[in-house]
Design an enzyme around this catalytic site. Structure first.
Site, PDB file in Angstrom:
ATOM      1  N   GLY A  22      -6.423  -4.429   7.648  1.00 15.78           N
ATOM      2  CA  GLY A  22      -7.614  -3.599   7.333  1.00 15.78           C
ATOM      3  C   GLY A  22      -8.141  -3.184   8.709  1.00 15.78           C
ATOM      4  O   GLY A  22      -8.738  -2.272   8.750  1.00 15.78           O
ATOM      5  N   THR A  73      -0.294   1.679   6.948  1.00 12.89           N
ATOM      6  CA  THR A  73      -0.594   0.436   6.497  1.00 12.89           C
ATOM      7  C   THR A  73      -0.720  -0.872   7.118  1.00 12.89           C
ATOM      8  O   THR A  73       0.023  -0.665   8.228  1.00 12.89           O
ATOM      9  CB  THR A  73       0.628   0.536   5.459  1.00 12.89           C
ATOM     10  OG1 THR A  73       1.048  -1.005   4.467  1.00 12.89           O
ATOM     11  CG2 THR A  73       1.892   1.197   6.652  1.00 12.89           C
ATOM     12  N   GLY A  74      -1.567  -1.517   6.919  1.00 12.73           N
ATOM     13  CA  GLY A  74      -1.548  -2.637   7.158  1.00 12.73           C
ATOM     14  C   GLY A  74      -2.392  -3.460   7.724  1.00 12.73           C
ATOM     15  O   GLY A  74      -3.427  -3.945   6.768  1.00 12.73           O
ATOM     16  N   ARG A 124     -15.078  -6.163  -0.316  1.00 20.07           N
ATOM     17  CA  ARG A 124     -14.688  -6.360   1.164  1.00 20.07           C
ATOM     18  C   ARG A 124     -13.452  -4.428   1.211  1.00 20.07           C
ATOM     19  O   ARG A 124     -12.825  -4.069  -0.049  1.00 20.07           O
ATOM     20  CB  ARG A 124     -12.990  -7.261   1.246  1.00 20.07           C
ATOM     21  CG  ARG A 124     -12.081  -6.773   2.889  1.00 20.07           C
ATOM     22  CD  ARG A 124     -11.361  -6.303   2.091  1.00 20.07           C
ATOM     23  NE  ARG A 124     -10.302  -6.126   3.778  1.00 20.07           N
ATOM     24  CZ  ARG A 124      -9.198  -4.928   3.435  1.00 20.07           C
ATOM     25  NH1 ARG A 124      -8.759  -4.672   2.210  1.00 20.07           N
ATOM     26  NH2 ARG A 124      -7.978  -4.881   5.144  1.00 20.07           N
ATOM     27  N   THR A 165       0.980  -1.370   0.204  1.00 17.05           N
ATOM     28  CA  THR A 165       0.270   0.093   0.359  1.00 17.05           C
ATOM     29  C   THR A 165       0.978   1.404   0.066  1.00 17.05           C
ATOM     30  O   THR A 165       1.916   1.539   0.568  1.00 17.05           O
ATOM     31  CB  THR A 165      -0.547  -0.150   1.484  1.00 17.05           C
ATOM     32  OG1 THR A 165      -1.430  -1.395   0.870  1.00 17.05           O
ATOM     33  CG2 THR A 165      -1.284   1.626   1.126  1.00 17.05           C
ATOM     34  N   GLY A 210     -10.998  -1.848   2.746  1.00 18.57           N
ATOM     35  CA  GLY A 210     -10.057  -1.473   3.578  1.00 18.57           C
ATOM     36  C   GLY A 210     -10.149  -0.252   4.584  1.00 18.57           C
ATOM     37  O   GLY A 210     -11.050   0.432   4.827  1.00 18.57           O
ATOM     38  N   ASP A 211      -9.100  -0.399   5.530  1.00 23.36           N
ATOM     39  CA  ASP A 211      -8.867   1.031   6.315  1.00 23.36           C
ATOM     40  C   ASP A 211      -8.415   2.260   5.112  1.00 23.36           C
ATOM     41  O   ASP A 211      -9.395   3.137   5.745  1.00 23.36           O
ATOM     42  CB  ASP A 211      -7.507   0.894   7.271  1.00 23.36           C
ATOM     43  CG  ASP A 211      -6.748   0.517   6.746  1.00 23.36           C
ATOM     44  OD1 ASP A 211      -6.460  -0.357   6.145  1.00 23.36           O
ATOM     45  OD2 ASP A 211      -5.920   1.042   7.348  1.00 23.36           O
TER      46      ASP A 211
HETATM   47  N1  ASP Z   1      -3.815  -1.334   5.292  1.00 22.24           N
HETATM   48  C1  ASP Z   1      -4.273  -2.189   3.459  1.00 22.24           C
HETATM   49  C2  ASP Z   1      -5.574  -3.167   3.413  1.00 22.24           C
HETATM   50  O1  ASP Z   1      -6.168  -3.287   4.504  1.00 22.24           O
HETATM   51  C3  ASP Z   1      -3.303  -3.312   2.863  1.00 22.24           C
HETATM   52  C4  ASP Z   1      -1.392  -2.524   3.135  1.00 22.24           C
HETATM   53  O2  ASP Z   1      -1.903  -1.425   4.268  1.00 22.24           O
HETATM   54  O3  ASP Z   1      -1.034  -3.042   2.452  1.00 22.24           O
HETATM   55  O4  ASP Z   1      -6.576  -2.971   2.188  1.00 22.24           O
END
Ligand code: ASP
Length: 324
Positions: free
Chosen positions: A237, A234-235, A211, A183, A213-214
């Protein structure tokens, strides 16, 4: 370790930028020298673009968007061109932008035919009465605003297809493989003292049922407030959404009056870690303090101050914060 150092309030820099290219299981063992160099070169290119725009007087929001659009076009990252595959073998892209002096924000999710989702997020912010559009409606809005559709296959890359194959194998390591790596996000302080953020992602490999994400959720993966900070996460989500991570950091700075770097370390290294939320963030405040903590093995990241060389980092033993 949580930093206990007292923030110094030196003269804020004329401007500053910090970026991330995703957090996850990224170790020296996993990356070849050539891969590492490619990531560092991409991060550096993005930082230098940001620096040249900022030194020419561009506003924080514009810089964050242009830098993230460059990273979307780079197949190394899980955003735009290099987006991961969904369970059904497609791509659904999410992005958000926010500016800190007006609290204006724009977000999009579930895009299939938009080359640069971050540009559409800006369009939503500036040209619609809404903040967050998803799916076909978001794309309908894009066509009405003269965006050109692209073939969904533009987003296909062999590397991401292999990740999906591996994810779908009954014996595949689902958690490791679906965990995010790539991300992208940028946080910017411009020469007027304003903050802005942009985040863009393909989400997580194997995601289903539209879905989201965050990253495109204002306050979860993306937030900017001049009175606090600009932050891009990033992480994992789902867990970042439940912790309202980005706004939580802004609240620590704004209401609890915590110094940014200390607040970000507390959130990521302790609170998110204990919650099982693997990942990290980049954040910047109006003093030009930069926080880049992560609780995963690595996070692609970097920052740049005026008249200083760009700094890129990947591993845990490299810088995770900076002061002007
Ligand atoms: N946070 C992102 C998600 O969950 C993914 C990522 O940060 O790589 O969609």
């Amino acid at each position: 370790m949580l930093s206990s150092s007292v923030e110094t309030f030196a003269q804020p820099p004329a401007y500053a930028i910090a970026i991330h290219g995703g957090a996850g299981t990224i170790s020296r063992k996993m990356l070849s020298k050539a891969q590492e160099q490619a990531y560092r070169a991409s991060l550096e290119r993005a930082l230098l673009l940001g620096d040249s725009l900022l030194s020419a007087g561009h506003e924080a929001l514009d810089v964050a968007i242009q830098v993230v659009a460059l990273m979307e076009d780079d197949s190394l990252f899980n955003a735009g061109k290099g987006s991961v595959f969904t369970f059904d073998g497609g791509h659904e892209l999410d992005a958000a932008v926010m500016e800190g002096h007006t609290l204006r924000a724009g977000a999009v999710a579930g895009l299939k035919r938009i080359k640069n989702p971050v540009r559409l997020a800006r369009e939503v912010m500036e040209q619609s009465p809404h903040v967050f559009l998803y799916g076909e409606g978001a794309e309908q809005f894009a066509w009405e605003r003269s965006f050109e559709p692209i073939e969904p296959s533009y987003f296909d890359t062999e590397r991401r297809r292999n990740q999906l194959r591996n994810y779908l194998k009954p014996t595949g390591n689902r958690s490791a493989d679906s965990l995010p790596k790539g991300t992208v996000g940028a946080v910017v302080l411009d020469s007027k003292g304003n903050l802005a953020v942009a985040t863009s992602t393909g989400g997580m490999t194997g995601k289903r049922w539209n879905r989201i994400g965050d990253s495109p959720i204002i306050g979860s993966g993306t937030y900017a407030d001049n009175e606090a900070c600009a932050v891009s996460c990033t992480g994992h989500g789902e867990l970042f959404i439940r912790k309202a991570a980005a706004h939580d950091l802004a609240a620590k700075v704004k209401y609890a009056k915590m110094p940014l770097i200390q607040a970000a370390e507390l959130l990521v290294m302790k609170e998110l870690q204990q919650f099982g939320a693997e990942g990290g963030l980049v954040a910047i405040d109006r003093n030009g303090h930069i926080a880049m903590p992560f609780n995963s093995e690595g996070m692609y990241r970097g920052y740049k101050y005026p008249s200083k060389p760009p700094v890129t980092a990947i591993y845990a033993d490299e810088p995770a914060s900076a002061r002007p």
